[in-house]
Write a protein that holds these residues in place. Structure first.
Motif, mmCIF file in Angstrom:
data_model
loop_
_atom_site.group_PDB
_atom_site.id
_atom_site.type_symbol
_atom_site.label_atom_id
_atom_site.label_comp_id
_atom_site.label_asym_id
_atom_site.label_seq_id
_atom_site.Cartn_x
_atom_site.Cartn_y
_atom_site.Cartn_z
ATOM 1 N N ASN A 90 1.841 0.409 -8.211
ATOM 2 C CA ASN A 90 1.418 -0.664 -7.310
ATOM 3 C C ASN A 90 2.492 -1.734 -7.139
ATOM 4 O OD1 ASN A 90 -1.347 -0.202 -6.328
ATOM 5 N ND2 ASN A 90 -1.865 -0.120 -8.509
ATOM 6 N N ALA A 91 3.411 -1.818 -8.102
ATOM 7 C CA ALA A 91 4.463 -2.831 -8.028
ATOM 8 C C ALA A 91 5.580 -2.439 -7.071
ATOM 9 C CB ALA A 91 5.041 -3.080 -9.422
ATOM 10 N N LEU A 92 5.575 -1.187 -6.599
ATOM 11 C CA LEU A 92 6.642 -0.723 -5.712
ATOM 12 C C LEU A 92 6.241 -0.948 -4.256
ATOM 13 C CD1 LEU A 92 7.564 2.617 -7.507
ATOM 14 C CD2 LEU A 92 8.325 0.291 -7.995
ATOM 15 N N PRO A 93 7.152 -1.440 -3.411
ATOM 16 C CA PRO A 93 6.782 -1.800 -2.027
ATOM 17 C C PRO A 93 6.344 -0.621 -1.166
ATOM 18 C CG PRO A 93 9.167 -1.931 -2.362
ATOM 19 C CD PRO A 93 8.564 -1.760 -3.710
ATOM 20 N N SER A 94 6.781 0.596 -1.499
ATOM 21 C CA SER A 94 6.461 1.762 -0.662
ATOM 22 C C SER A 94 5.140 2.425 -1.045
ATOM 23 C CB SER A 94 7.592 2.796 -0.752
ATOM 24 O OG SER A 94 7.853 3.141 -2.101
ATOM 25 N N PHE A 95 4.427 1.874 -2.037
ATOM 26 C CA PHE A 95 3.147 2.431 -2.465
ATOM 27 C C PHE A 95 2.020 1.445 -2.187
ATOM 28 C CE2 PHE A 95 6.050 4.999 -4.922
ATOM 29 C CZ PHE A 95 5.437 6.244 -4.960
ATOM 30 N N THR A 96 0.846 2.002 -1.905
ATOM 31 C CA THR A 96 -0.374 1.210 -1.788
ATOM 32 C C THR A 96 -1.413 1.809 -2.725
ATOM 33 O OG1 THR A 96 -1.286 2.579 -0.004
ATOM 34 C CG2 THR A 96 0.107 0.718 0.645
ATOM 35 N N GLU A 97 -2.464 1.057 -2.983
ATOM 36 C CA GLU A 97 -3.523 1.561 -3.857
ATOM 37 C C GLU A 97 -4.133 2.845 -3.297
ATOM 38 O OE1 GLU A 97 -7.763 0.078 -5.885
ATOM 39 O OE2 GLU A 97 -6.598 -1.275 -4.604
ATOM 40 N N LYS A 98 -4.272 2.896 -1.974
ATOM 41 C CA LYS A 98 -4.853 4.075 -1.337
ATOM 42 C C LYS A 98 -3.956 5.293 -1.510
ATOM 43 C CE LYS A 98 -6.909 5.470 3.086
ATOM 44 N NZ LYS A 98 -7.188 5.037 4.484
ATOM 45 N N SER A 99 -2.654 5.117 -1.342
ATOM 46 C CA SER A 99 -1.738 6.254 -1.480
ATOM 47 C C SER A 99 -1.652 6.725 -2.928
ATOM 48 C CB SER A 99 -0.349 5.886 -0.962
ATOM 49 O OG SER A 99 0.243 4.876 -1.763
ATOM 50 N N ILE A 100 -1.745 5.805 -3.877
ATOM 51 C CA ILE A 100 -1.703 6.184 -5.294
ATOM 52 C C ILE A 100 -2.941 6.988 -5.669
ATOM 53 C CG2 ILE A 100 -1.689 5.295 -7.663
ATOM 54 C CD1 ILE A 100 -0.106 2.883 -6.560
ATOM 55 N N ASN A 101 -4.084 6.604 -5.145
ATOM 56 C CA ASN A 101 -5.321 7.344 -5.434
ATOM 57 C C ASN A 101 -5.229 8.785 -4.944
ATOM 58 O OD1 ASN A 101 -6.528 5.116 -6.634
ATOM 59 N ND2 ASN A 101 -7.480 4.429 -4.728
#
Length: 639
Positions: A90-101
């Protein structure tokens, strides 16, 4: 090309989930080998990617990471010594919570237990389809209505993987497609070796890109292609693969992949020359059976890649030879087709990352004098906005048997274009995906007697109301020049063919229940105006019965499309590894139910039943079809 439009959209774009695009959001009749994509994900499900150990090539080539995300992961590891938990993404600008899930099932921070590295699976699948004409007849026997499929795969640790499959399509008397492979993966000089069926995915797909890939993605971050150069081929598609042997050698900064393929293809041979190639893989009718495996193709080649910091360059040289010659076709639009029985190909490609800018491109030259190239750029303007630009030029009669680059049409020739797209996370809940693609066909096309051009606009707004509710609305317009017959003496003139589509869907979850309400409108303008519409409702329920976990999905859809010009494509749930994207054409309704359940620790079963009623019968194989039933059942054993 109308460069006033280009400049306007360039100015507009400047002022204004990284996961690979989900196949259920795709709305085209273009063939998609989704089975290859699902097999890749299944491999990562069994052997997740280790975030703290994977090198840049492994990160970039994973189907769920972009080049930008791979660079962010490497930078975070260099600064912080690695990840402790996945939530740190989540700390990386290219990731979102939705994409991580979406990707958390395929990645890990800690190493895998040794016993998890040994895995085998068996899949047995049957598909039944019955179509009833307006006279309430169905002339096919039960055997002719059933398609069968069997697959076995296994791996021994991280080094050895093997598998084979057999398939019989409907109306085929016996299993007529066989494939298999043995793969070795090493950590030294010999990095990989495959004997049997395999696929190549090189550069930006201008020469070789077997398996999964989209011609024109909806998301700007997915325009550039990244993948492992060499993988086993595990799909039942009978056309787009290599069969033979391949060896990959490599070091810290380089790798060399050599490959050889020898297989037969379907073709109509007349006077010892190739008149037509067939790519369906079906051998149902007498004519299809006559063309089965009549053309032998041999391919030999090598690919060399060098990596240095943020730069990767690659060179591919290959030779194709056939046992029959391709001859010139009659008709002006085919006058420059490939002629002969052998062809050399030379490809150069690269990608380079500089801060938040990613450059990529490929150029291919063929021995019969044809060239194709593309050049792209992706730039992260800020943490919420990504801009992508792509220029392409595919010369007429460029031969692309195994290519799958960015393009407008199914063929990779006679096309030039400029694409611009954005991904804009306007706020944590609202996302805009948009692009404009201006293209032209500088040579003649089938039933088009002059050069033509067109433009395509796309925009989609996605809004996450909460963790459990989301919605999107999508607009797509394709405006293209075509020809029209003016009189009996075959004089033709240009006319604009315009297609517009509007789609909207809302997804909402309530405990074990999930719902989706979807609508679509499509209008077509050429010599006349047509309007088609679609409305669907799906329900998904997760529950336990007799201590077994089950999943039940049901959808009903109503549609009214006056002709095939306004046919609407919409994704359907199906058994695992099957990709269903039927077109809704005519007037009627369709509903289906899918049940997935575990029969024990190592066994699972998936069943789909569907029924479609045509209130206005449509023509199918010379008859008027009234209704259709389909039934799929699949058993999976994993041990």
């Amino acid at each position: 090309m109308d460069f006033r439009n280009y400049i306007f959209f360039f100015l507009l774009f400047i002022t204004i989930n990284p996961f690979a695009q989900e196949v259920n959001e795709y709305d085209s009749d273009e063939y998609i080998d989704a089975e290859s994509f699902q097999n890749d994900l299944q491999e990562y499900l069994q052997n997740p990617l280790l975030l703290n150990q994977a090198n840049k090539e492994e990160l970039v080539n994973a189907p769920f990471f972009t080049e930008e995300q791979a660079n962010d992961i490497l930078e975070y590891r260099a600064q912080n010594g690695g990840f402790v938990v996945l939530e740190e993404l989540n700390a990386l600008p290219s990731f979102t919570e939705k994409s991580i899930n979406k990707i958390q099932k395929y990645i890990r921070v800690k190493a895998i237990k040794k016993e998890e590295l040994y895995h085998q699976s068996i899949i047995l699948r049957f598909r039944y389809l019955s179509q009833q004409s307006i006279e309430l007849t169905d002339t096919l026997s039960i055997h002719e209505k059933i398609a069968s499929y069997f697959r076995y795969q296994g791996n021994m640790g991280t080094k050895w993987r093997f598998g084979f499959l057999v398939e019989q399509d409907r109306q085929e008397q016996v299993f007529d497609f066989y494939n298999g492979f043995v793969q070795y993966k090493g950590t030294g000089l010999v990095q990989q070796a495959i004997v049997g069926a395999y696929r190549l995915q090189l550069g930006q797909g201008l020469l070789y890109w077997n398996g999964w890939g989209l011609g024109k993605p909806m998301k700007a971050s997915q325009v550039q292609k990244n993948a492992y150069p060499l993988r086993p081929y595990t799909s039942a598609n009978e056309v787009r693969f290599m069969r033979g042997a391949s060896l990959k050698l490599g070091g810290q900064f380089w790798d060399l992949t050599t490959f050889y393929s020898n297989k037969n293809k379907d073709a109509h041979i007349e006077n010892d020359s190739v008149k037509t190639l067939y790519v369906t893989g079906l051998h149902q009718t007498p004519k299809q059976k006559e063309t089965k495996w009549t053309l032998n193709e041999q391919v030999i080649g090598a690919n060399f890649q060098v990596r240095y910091h943020s730069l990767k360059v690659g060179l591919t040289n290959s030779y194709h030879q056939y046992n029959h010659s391709f001859l010139a076709h009659t008709g002006n639009y085919r006058s420059s087709d490939f002629i002969g029985n052998k062809r050399f190909n030379l490809s150069f490609y690269y990608n380079y990352t500089y801060h938040h800018t990613y450059l990529f491109g490929e150029i291919v030259n063929q021995s019969h004098g044809k060239t194709a190239f593309l050049q792209g750029l992706s730039h992260r303007v800020n943490s919420s906005l990504l801009y992508t630009f792509l220029l392409r030029y595919y010369q007429n009669s460029f031969v692309s048997d195994y290519a799958n680059p960015f393009r407008e049409t199914s063929a990779v020739d006679n096309e030039q274009g400029i694409y611009q797209g954005i991904e804009w996370n306007i706020n944590p809940k609202l996302t805009l995906d948009a692009y404009v693609d201006l293209y032209r066909f500088p040579f003649l096309k089938y039933q088009v007697d002059f050069p033509t051009k067109g433009r395509e606009y796309f925009a989609q707004l996605t809004y996450d109301f909460s963790k459990y509710t989301s919605a999107y609305i999508r607009y797509k317009m394709d405006n293209r020049e075509e020809s029209i017959l003016l009189s009996e003496n075959k004089l033709t003139s240009k006319i604009i063919r315009q297609t517009e589509q509007v789609r909207a869907a809302i997804n909402y979850n309530y405990y074990q229940w999930s719902f989706q309400t979807s609508v679509a409108l499509k209008n077509y303008r050429k010599q006349y105006y047509e309007l088609g519409h679609f409305i669907g409702q799906s329900v998904k329920y997760n529950f336990h019965f007799a201590k077994r976990r089950m999943n039940l999905t049901y959808r009903i859809a109503f549609y009214d499309t006056p002709s095939f010009n306004t046919a609407i494509y919409w994704y359907e749930h199906d058994v695992l590894y099957l990709y269903s994207l039927p077109f809704y054409y005519g007037q009627g309704f369709r509903h289906y139910v899918v049940l997935r359940t575990k029969l024990g620790k190592s066994f699972s079963c998936q069943v789909k039943w569907g029924y479609q009623n045509f209130m206005k019968p449509i023509e199918s194989q010379g008859d008027e079809m009234r209704r259709k039933w389909d039934f799929n059942i699949q058993l999976i054993s994993e041990f």
